[in-house]
Write an enzyme that holds these catalytic residues in place. Structure first.
Site: not given
Ligand code: NDP
Length: 306
Positions: A40, A64, A66, A103, A105-106, A129, A133
């Site tokens: 976590d 993250a 997000t 990772y 972001t833009d 956000y 980041k």
């Molecule tokens: P997702 O939202 O699909 O996944 C984020 C994951 O982080 C989820 O599995 C979530 O778990 C987990 N998470 C959130 N809070 C916690 C916490 N406190 N402890 C542990 N896990 C946690 O994100 P993406 O895969 O889309 O993004 C991956 C990376 O890319 C990130 O760094 C994001 O900032 C970056 N990014 C994403 C973009 C987008 O459009 N999505 C655009 C640009 C960059 P749970 O399911 O339990 O909530």
């Protein structure tokens, strides 16, 4: 290579579980405890203990906060997950001599102009956000740990919450749709991000000096409006039961659809550095979107997007 993957159930995390496997042994964790390991990101002490216990060569942080609009009201939580947790991971990576993959972001840019942003451009996030980041990037960069940071954009996958699935869902219910037509960027598949991460990790072993910050997005550019038209047209070709036709998708300007967090108009990322440094080929954004669409439409069925 011993790899600790955090955020295994996210869009990118899910694909990383597949892509990292050929590189070594992968311990893939989600937020919940598993085998007594806490992943976590909101619990820094327990997170650090997990890293020490696993003692990986590489930490890949795909977790993250997000929820871009929600972050405007949950500033502390966004900061804890996107800035504090990466700084904890970076400190642990440094102590272990491990590499940290992170990772970003833009949304660290303010979206001015039309030129694609490169890694040296000044950051100026427009929303909470983006600020969180950017702070996470800084914490990793300033920690002194070996690191790779990939800034990406408009991420989608066959699973998870994303634009493709939202459009398919809305198109099944509505006759018309209004979609933003003045924000530019490149939809980037979680699959591509994961595959490039694995390729870069493999190549970095021979040239560790090539770590650092890279932009990583699919090739080409589009707007959310063109992207929506592309998705709906392909769904129609596939006889997907959509009510809205491609031509009934109306282009609107940013500001027409009220949202809590401001978004950059120019999210174009210049990916020259990652391509040249690691010999990576980045495909046009349409190829990955088509693949994800086929996966959603053919494999998961209508229930998957409802
Ligand atoms: P997702 O939202 O699909 O996944 C984020 C994951 O982080 C989820 O599995 C979530 O778990 C987990 N998470 C959130 N809070 C916690 C916490 N406190 N402890 C542990 N896990 C946690 O994100 P993406 O895969 O889309 O993004 C991956 C990376 O890319 C990130 O760094 C994001 O900032 C970056 N990014 C994403 C973009 C987008 O459009 N999505 C655009 C640009 C960059 P749970 O399911 O339990 O909530």
């Amino acid at each position: 290579m011993k790899i600790l993957l955090l955020g295994r159930n996210g869009q990118v995390g899910w694909e990383l579980q597949r892509a990292l496997v050929p590189l070594g042994s992968v311990t893939a964790l989600a937020r919940d405890d598993r085998d007594g390991l806490c992943a976590d990101l909101g619990q820094p002490d327990r997170l650090a203990a997990t890293v020490r216990h696993v003692a990986p060569d590489v930490i890949v942080n795909a977790a993250a906060y997000t929820a871009v609009d929600q972050a405007e009201e949950e500033q502390e939580e966004a900061h804890a997950i996107n800035a504090t947790a990466p700084s904890v991971l970076a400190a642990e990576a440094r102590a272990l001599g491990a590499l940290l993959v992170h990772y970003s972001t833009d949304y660290v840019f303010n979206g001015s102009g039309e030129r694609p942003w490169n890694e040296g451009d000044k950051t100026a996030p427009l929303n909470v956000y983006g600020c969180s980041k950017r702070e996470g990037e800084r914490a990793v960069q300033e920690s002194g740990c070996r690191h790779l940071i990939f800034r990406t954009s408009w991420v989608y996958a066959a699973r998870g919450r994303n634009f493709i699935r939202t459009m398919l869902h809305l198109a099944a219910e509505r006759d018309t749709l209004k979609v933003i037509g003045d924000q530019y960027g490149a939809p980037t598949g979680a699959e591509l991000i994961a595959d490039v991460t694995a390729q870069v990790l493999a190549r970095l072993a021979a040239k560790p000096e090539n770590g650092g910050l890279y932009h990583l997005a699919a090739a080409g550019e589009t707007t959310w409006h063109e992207y929506a038209r592309f998705v709906i047209a392909r769904a129609c070709d596939d006889n997907w039961p959509v009510k809205v036709q491609e031509e009934a998708i109306e282009k609107v300007s940013t500001g027409f659809l009220p949202v809590k967090a401001a978004r950059p108009l120019n999210s174009r990322l210049d990916c020259t550095q990652v391509k040249e440094t690691f010999g990576i080929v980045l495909p046009d954004w349409r190829s990955g979107v088509l693949r994800a669409l086929q996966e959603i439409l053919a494999c998961e069925g209508k229930e998957a997007i409802s």
